[in-house]
Design a protein around this motif. Structure first.
Motif, mmCIF file in Angstrom:
data_model
loop_
_atom_site.group_PDB
_atom_site.id
_atom_site.type_symbol
_atom_site.label_atom_id
_atom_site.label_comp_id
_atom_site.label_asym_id
_atom_site.label_seq_id
_atom_site.Cartn_x
_atom_site.Cartn_y
_atom_site.Cartn_z
ATOM 1 N N CYS A 1 0.859 -1.188 0.000
ATOM 2 C CA CYS A 1 0.000 0.000 0.000
ATOM 3 C C CYS A 1 0.893 1.235 0.000
ATOM 4 N N ASN B 1 -1.821 7.266 2.728
ATOM 5 C CA ASN B 1 -2.517 8.527 2.466
ATOM 6 C C ASN B 1 -1.859 9.697 3.190
ATOM 7 N N PRO C 1 -4.790 -0.390 -3.243
ATOM 8 C CA PRO C 1 -5.136 0.971 -2.818
ATOM 9 C C PRO C 1 -6.167 1.015 -1.701
ATOM 10 N N ASP D 1 -4.676 1.871 1.657
ATOM 11 C CA ASP D 1 -3.880 3.084 1.827
ATOM 12 C C ASP D 1 -4.266 3.885 3.068
ATOM 13 N N CYS E 1 -2.222 2.329 6.017
ATOM 14 C CA CYS E 1 -0.980 1.813 5.447
ATOM 15 C C CYS E 1 0.164 2.016 6.440
#
Length: 257
Positions: free
Chosen positions: A65, A68, A108, A111, A114
């Motif tokens: 991942c 963010n 994703p 994320d 992550c």
């Protein structure tokens, strides 16, 4: 005497311990060497060394991942930087996957969480603002999941596609070819760099390798590919395989298992 490229490559893979080659124009001068791909090694509780590689059951589904958190620190990363990482690591995964028999898959959906506690992925790509601008560092397959990261320093004007290839190479188990930092390693192809007391290579090895830490290289060279194939095998599609029904979100070469 010169050896055809196809024959020298086959001989190199067949004799994994200490293969030495010089192949840049499709041939090899006997006696010349093109320096090694090195595999990082771990040490077990009995003091025995082992290669730091993904197992045969893991290597076709190595999941990652991209945090963010890159989107929430405008002092160090622009609003488009995470998208840059998404594309560069997808391409790095494709390049390695077309060279050796691994499959590296971006998830994703992971994320938002992550980090090292997320066991839905095998490693994470996270910011680390204590690193230098454009610097990055990676861990290795034998590290515990909680410590298995690729960490990216503050954004700068570095060559991020090349950096992604290099750092993903570490995550696949390959050591820097010029700065060993006294970490245990094994020579897969080529000659031993014979590091000094500070861990710096005294035998200058393959200046074209993507695993050279200060080489400024932007692509895998022949020894990266041959050494990686010696450890992980040749990609399935390169020997004529065709598999249908690949997952929709992934990063690897065509027609992979």
């Amino acid at each position: 005497m010169r050896v055809p490229k196809s024959l020298s490559a086959a001989l190199c893979i067949a004799s994994l311990a200490g293969c030495a080659m010089q192949v840049s124009d499709g041939s090899q001068e006997v006696g010349e060497t093109e320096a090694p791909l090195l595999v990082r090694q771990g040490v077990d509780s009995s003091g025995n060394r082992f290669d730091s590689l993904w197992s045969s059951s893991q290597r076709r589904s190595i999941r990652y991942c991209i945090s963010n958190a890159f989107n929430t620190d405008p002092a160090h990363y622009t609003s488009t930087f995470k998208a840059t990482l998404v594309s560069t690591y997808a391409e790095a995964a494709r390049v390695w996957g077309n060279a050796i028999d691994v499959r590296v898959i971006y998830l994703p959906a992971q994320d938002a969480s992550c980090n090292g506690s997320n066991n839905n992925v095998d490693f994470d790509i996270v910011p680390n603002t204590s690193l230098l601008v454009t610097q990055a560092q990676s861990d290795f397959p034998h590290f515990a999941r909680a410590s298995r990261h690729i960490q990216i320093g503050p954004q700068g004007t570095g060559n991020y596609p090349a950096q992604a290839l290099h750092e993903l190479g570490h995550m696949l188990g390959f050591s820097d070819s010029d700065v060993l930092l006294n970490n245990p390693y094994r020579v897969v192809t080529g000659v031993d760099p014979s590091p000094d007391a500070n861990g710096n290579a005294t035998v200058q090895n393959d200046t074209a390798s993507i695993m050279r830490s200060n080489g400024g290289n932007t692509a895998l060279d022949r020894m990266d590919k041959l050494g990686g194939q010696a450890l992980y095998g040749i990609p399935f599609e390169s020997i004529g395989g065709t598999i249908q029904g690949k997952p929709g979100v992934s990063s690897w070469g065509p027609n992979r298992l």
